[in-house]
Design a protein around this motif. Sequence first.
Motif, PDB file in Angstrom:
ATOM      1  N   LEU A  14      45.795  44.541  43.158  1.00 22.81           N
ATOM      2  CA  LEU A  14      44.301  44.594  42.728  1.00 22.81           C
ATOM      3  C   LEU A  14      44.216  43.807  41.714  1.00 22.81           C
ATOM      4  O   LEU A  14      43.119  43.072  41.742  1.00 22.81           O
ATOM      5  N   SER A  15      44.977  43.398  40.763  1.00 24.57           N
ATOM      6  CA  SER A  15      45.010  42.408  39.634  1.00 24.57           C
ATOM      7  C   SER A  15      44.625  40.934  40.171  1.00 24.57           C
ATOM      8  O   SER A  15      43.811  40.204  39.701  1.00 24.57           O
ATOM      9  N   VAL A  16      45.413  40.495  41.137  1.00 22.76           N
ATOM     10  CA  VAL A  16      45.136  39.307  41.945  1.00 22.76           C
ATOM     11  C   VAL A  16      43.999  39.258  42.447  1.00 22.76           C
ATOM     12  O   VAL A  16      43.015  37.984  42.234  1.00 22.76           O
ATOM     13  N   THR A  17      43.701  40.317  43.294  1.00 28.23           N
ATOM     14  CA  THR A  17      42.159  40.227  43.897  1.00 28.23           C
ATOM     15  C   THR A  17      41.185  40.004  42.881  1.00 28.23           C
ATOM     16  O   THR A  17      40.072  39.516  43.114  1.00 28.23           O
ATOM     17  N   ASN A  18      41.172  40.900  41.873  1.00 23.47           N
ATOM     18  CA  ASN A  18      40.077  41.101  40.918  1.00 23.47           C
ATOM     19  C   ASN A  18      40.104  39.458  40.058  1.00 23.47           C
ATOM     20  O   ASN A  18      38.981  38.868  39.853  1.00 23.47           O
ATOM     21  N   ALA A  19      41.313  38.891  40.054  1.00 19.72           N
ATOM     22  CA  ALA A  19      41.142  37.515  39.463  1.00 19.72           C
ATOM     23  C   ALA A  19      40.583  36.332  40.406  1.00 19.72           C
ATOM     24  O   ALA A  19      39.980  35.583  39.908  1.00 19.72           O
ATOM     25  N   LEU A  23      37.324  34.144  39.415  1.00 21.40           N
ATOM     26  CA  LEU A  23      37.176  32.552  39.638  1.00 21.40           C
ATOM     27  C   LEU A  23      36.208  32.105  40.488  1.00 21.40           C
ATOM     28  O   LEU A  23      35.509  31.222  40.482  1.00 21.40           O
ATOM     29  N   GLN A  24      35.884  32.990  41.521  1.00 27.58           N
ATOM     30  CA  GLN A  24      34.826  32.681  42.649  1.00 27.58           C
ATOM     31  C   GLN A  24      33.547  32.837  41.860  1.00 27.58           C
ATOM     32  O   GLN A  24      32.505  32.106  42.237  1.00 27.58           O
ATOM     33  N   HIS A  48      40.982  30.802  28.822  1.00 31.58           N
ATOM     34  CA  HIS A  48      40.532  31.440  29.976  1.00 31.58           C
ATOM     35  C   HIS A  48      39.603  30.657  30.679  1.00 31.58           C
ATOM     36  O   HIS A  48      38.756  30.051  30.182  1.00 31.58           O
ATOM     37  N   PRO A  49      39.474  30.701  32.022  1.00 34.07           N
ATOM     38  CA  PRO A  49      38.433  29.831  32.687  1.00 34.07           C
ATOM     39  C   PRO A  49      36.912  30.273  32.354  1.00 34.07           C
ATOM     40  O   PRO A  49      36.119  29.229  32.501  1.00 34.07           O
TER      41      PRO A  49
END
Length: 269
Positions: A14-19, A23-24, A48-49
């Motif tokens: 879930l953390s990867v999906t949220n990240a 970014l999108q 941070h981006p």
Amino acid sequence: MSFLSKAVDPPNELSVTNAIRLLQDIGALTSDEKLTELGKQLGALPVHPSTSKMLLLGILLNCLNPALTIACAAGFRDPFVLPTNAEQRKLAFAAKRELSSAYGGYSDQLAIVAAYDRWEKAQSRGAAEKFCAQNFLSMGTMNMLSAMREQLRRELSMKGFIPHSCNLNANDAGIVRALLVAGSYPMVGMLLPALPTGKKAVVQTAQGMKVRIHPHSLNFKLVHASNQKQEAVNKPLLVFDEVTRGEAWMYIRNCTVVKPHPLVLLASE
């Protein structure tokens, strides 16, 4: 996702999906997860981006100094010191509120920007310690923010991002507040009208989560205009830096009241 799953200690899915979604949202990745030209530029900076995007917009909008302060304060600690004594605490909030008013008020982040601006001027007069004492600021934290800002400024300069001083609009409250929206998005929420039985303000985030404003925030007593109370706002949109967990509620600590116009320009939805 499949690549990260092969790591010794793979991150939560879930953390990867949220990240990826973040970014999108800020334009660093395409819908099929390809790195954009903007994404390449954002990845070149050691922050941070979202913060990187704010810094680049700060250069384009000619208000780099406030962007540097917001960026460094977000990655460090709050320079304001809240006393335990009730009367002193009231004075500390009054000082923070007065500083925030330099950029339109109702903002924890912009109170720090104004504090840093005035601290620098006090520093040039040899009165920085007195200024910190009067405004309940940590001298050590202010010195650290100064060093961090200079390091980040050098990084931007070395990578060719700074063509000139970039600060013609550094004191324009509207532009600086819009810049803060750029650095905070998609951390956006709306202040909800309080229920008849409700005693504290509730904010609904863009993701649908309901949170409260932390008591340490300048906006803790903020209410929806429909409630007709003292610190009411008509268009109660807020941007914030993070959501933290309390004993019974989730909280946003550092937040700023914003108008919808910059959100319309910056939001992906």
